[in-house]
Write a protein that holds these residues in place. Structure first.
Motif, short mmCIF file in Angstrom:
data_model
loop_
_atom_site.label_atom_id
_atom_site.label_comp_id
_atom_site.label_asym_id
_atom_site.label_seq_id
_atom_site.Cartn_x
_atom_site.Cartn_y
_atom_site.Cartn_z
N PRO A 17 60.43 -4.96 16.08
CA PRO A 17 59.63 -5.01 17.31
C PRO A 17 58.29 -4.32 17.09
N PRO A 18 57.19 -4.96 17.51
CA PRO A 18 55.86 -4.42 17.21
C PRO A 18 55.68 -2.96 17.62
N ARG A 19 54.92 -2.25 16.80
CA ARG A 19 54.56 -0.87 17.11
C ARG A 19 53.08 -0.82 17.48
N TYR A 20 52.67 0.31 18.01
CA TYR A 20 51.32 0.44 18.55
C TYR A 20 50.61 1.60 17.86
N ALA A 21 49.43 1.33 17.30
CA ALA A 21 48.64 2.39 16.66
C ALA A 21 47.86 3.13 17.74
N HIS A 22 48.29 4.35 18.05
CA HIS A 22 47.64 5.08 19.13
C HIS A 22 46.45 5.92 18.64
N GLU A 23 46.16 5.84 17.35
CA GLU A 23 44.96 6.49 16.80
C GLU A 23 44.53 5.72 15.55
N ASP A 24 43.29 5.90 15.14
CA ASP A 24 42.83 5.26 13.91
C ASP A 24 43.68 5.72 12.74
N THR A 25 44.03 4.78 11.85
CA THR A 25 44.83 5.15 10.69
C THR A 25 44.49 4.21 9.54
N GLU A 26 45.28 4.26 8.50
CA GLU A 26 45.02 3.48 7.29
C GLU A 26 46.32 2.88 6.79
N LEU A 27 46.28 1.64 6.34
CA LEU A 27 47.43 0.97 5.73
C LEU A 27 46.94 0.12 4.57
N GLY A 28 47.53 0.32 3.41
CA GLY A 28 47.18 -0.50 2.26
C GLY A 28 45.72 -0.41 1.86
N GLY A 29 45.06 0.71 2.19
CA GLY A 29 43.65 0.86 1.87
C GLY A 29 42.72 0.23 2.88
N TYR A 30 43.28 -0.26 3.99
CA TYR A 30 42.47 -0.88 5.04
C TYR A 30 42.41 0.03 6.27
N HIS A 31 41.33 -0.08 7.00
CA HIS A 31 41.16 0.67 8.24
C HIS A 31 41.92 -0.02 9.36
N ILE A 32 42.75 0.74 10.06
CA ILE A 32 43.51 0.22 11.20
C ILE A 32 42.99 0.91 12.45
N PRO A 33 42.26 0.23 13.30
CA PRO A 33 41.71 0.87 14.50
C PRO A 33 42.78 1.16 15.56
N ALA A 34 42.57 2.24 16.30
CA ALA A 34 43.46 2.55 17.42
C ALA A 34 43.53 1.37 18.38
N GLY A 35 44.71 1.13 18.91
CA GLY A 35 44.89 0.00 19.83
C GLY A 35 45.48 -1.22 19.17
N SER A 36 45.55 -1.23 17.84
CA SER A 36 46.12 -2.38 17.13
C SER A 36 47.64 -2.38 17.27
N GLU A 37 48.22 -3.57 17.32
CA GLU A 37 49.67 -3.71 17.26
C GLU A 37 50.05 -3.96 15.80
N ILE A 38 51.18 -3.40 15.39
CA ILE A 38 51.64 -3.53 14.01
C ILE A 38 52.98 -4.26 14.00
#
Length: 502
Positions: A378-399
């Motif tokens: 079930p999708p998770r929610y990025a509640h702050e800016d983070t990084e995955l696989g060397g990419y920028h993941i902005p806050a608010g993205s669903e994972i």
């Protein structure tokens, strides 16, 4: 005067200096972050994004096909939301373990939000104090190693019942038998005993105005709700249009919830009568009433139901797929039978012997890999800016973590489309390691029921191969073997022909 002017202007000079420093820090962090590339984007249409590409209710397969073109991590647009999809073991573990603190909240559909009573389940809750509390309870009484020892007798009875029913069929008929019909019924009985203390044959439900059979209870508590969980509300993708009614779906989901609540209330009331008579059972209901005083009546009902539906469904999926693969592969079935004979002799397999049966374990793990019961997390929610696989993941993205894609990754698995248990006999896999694939997740949210799933499925597979030769009841073309539902149920129940072994 000069001294006075200096004193008066000094606070302004200090403020200006601090402002310059802050601007520098903001620029530095922004510049540093900007060095991380954005996640590759799958082209879509204006407004709706990639929704049309996901119209089939098997998004995990679409995600995997996209990964072949865009790589193991990419973003898609689902209406107003950005969904970042992970399709490799390394990325999944990074999200589940390394970056967990940034993406630990669940993002549920409207249907799941209602069906779970606002995340009132161990598996669907956010990682918070409620989750920690209820996971502690379920491990203590039901799913932990010591708890599983206490429930062992129930599993033994289940195996005896399976053996008896399949033997009766093998003696009386040459026709194919519906594997799911027998196995699902026994698994549901086990789930009810563990959750409520007894396998209820029938019960009167006041709100429904009638007496329900065991099959009715199973349909309402398991089948209907698994179907309801995959219902899609188009408004989930366009939050700014929530004001537009979608009454037909809302009424359908609410009806499923009301029926579940009514049945659970009736079942729990029966168990309260048992307790009032002084009879206690080793079951989750009795434990929660005694040890979880902080829980509401609704929360207890939901947690009891969760153990029933999860025990009754996902283990069925894995075992049915394993028996399908063995039934169509005589050489591997014979290899497993030979291992069982060498270790168990003429005695029936026991749970204590599972660690001595590496090929049986390999059959179990390879089935989990190829036929992951829960193909996406079930999708998770990025509640702050983070990084995955060397990419920028902005806050608010669903994972979205595509477990199916992880287990079909050609960089991780050789010929992933083939069912090859031998791959798990490699020395790199510890025979006692339950987490050889991503099927049980990883990190703090690793599946609490993994041990129980392994004990039930492996003992059942071993018992059935010990006692019978298995053949498919009808020729099945691999391309036509499809799945249905929230979990990867076979579209059609497995039909098998049995021959008793000497």
């Amino acid at each position: 005067m000069d001294t006075l002017q200096l004193v008066q202007t000094q606070p302004y000079a200090t403020t200006l200096a601090l402002g310059v420093v802050l601007l520098f820090l903001v620029f530095w962090f922004t510049h540093k972050r900007s060095k991380l590339p954005s996640v590759p984007t799958v082209p879509g249409l204006p407004v709706i994004g990639n929704l049309l590409q996901l119209k089939e209710k098997k998004p995990y397969k679409t995600f995997t096909q996209m990964a072949e073109k865009y790589g193991p991590i990419y973003s898609i647009r689902t209406g107003a939301s950005t969904l970042i999809v992970l399709n490799s073991v390394q990325l999944a573990k990074e999200a589940m373990v390394t970056r967990y603190s940034s993406i630990s909240s669940r993002k549920l559909s409207s249907a799941l939000q209602t069906l779970t009573s606002n995340k009132c389940l161990v598996a669907m809750s956010d990682y918070n104090e409620f989750h920690k509390m209820v996971k502690k309870h379920i491990l203590a009484n039901l799913l932990g190693a010591n708890a599983q020892k206490r429930h062992r007798l129930h599993r033994q009875v289940m195996m005896e019942n399976l053996s008896r029913q399949f033997n009766e069929h093998a003696k009386s008929s040459d026709l194919a038998v519906n594997f799911r019909e027998i196995f699902a019924s026994e698994l549901f009985g086990l789930a009810m005993k563990q959750a409520l203390g007894s396998d209820v044959e029938s019960i009167h439900v006041e709100e429904l105005g009638r007496k329900l059979s065991r099959d009715d209870i199973y349909k309402i508590l398991v089948l209907d709700l698994m179907e309801g969980a995959i219902q899609v509300d188009w408004r989930d993708f366009f939050p700014y249009l929530k004001w537009i009614p979608n009454k037909s779906l809302e009424m359908k989901i609410q009806k499923l919830c009301d029926r579940r609540k009514a049945v659970m209330k009736a079942l729990m009331n029966e168990q309260r009568k048992r307790l009032a008579s002084g009879k206690e059972e080793n079951c989750y209901f009795d434990y929660l009433l005694s040890e979880a005083k902080e829980l509401t009546e609704e929360q207890i009902s939901m947690l009891i139901w969760e153990t029933i539906i999860e025990t009754a469904d996902t283990t069925l999926v894995t075992t049915e797929w394993a028996m399908y693969e063995l039934a169509k592969d005589k050489s591997r079935q014979d290899r497993l039978y030979e291992e069982l004979q060498n270790v168990c002799g003429h005695k029936k397999i026991t749970e204590d012997q599972l660690a001595k049966l590496p090929y049986l374990g390999a059959v179990f793990h390879e089935t989990l890999r190829k036929h992951s019961p829960s193909p996406t997390v079930p999708p998770r929610y990025a509640h702050e800016d983070t990084e995955l696989g060397g990419y920028h993941i902005p806050a608010g993205s669903e994972i979205a973590i595509n477990i199916y894609g992880c287990n079909m990754d050609e960089k991780q698995w050789e010929n992933p489309q083939q069912w090859t248990p031998e791959r798990f006999l490699d020395e790199k896999y510890d025979n006692t390691d339950l987490y050889k694939t991503m099927a049980f997740g990883a990190g703090k949210r690793v599946c609490a029921g993994s041990l129980q799933a392994m004990l039930i499925a492996c003992t059942a597979i071993g018992t059935l191969v010990q006692e019978f030769e298995w053949k498919l009841g009808q020729v099945e073309v691999e391309e036509n073997v499809d799945t249905v539902g929230l979990t990867t149920h076979r579209l059609h129940p497995l039909q098998v022909k049995l021959k008793q072994r000497n």
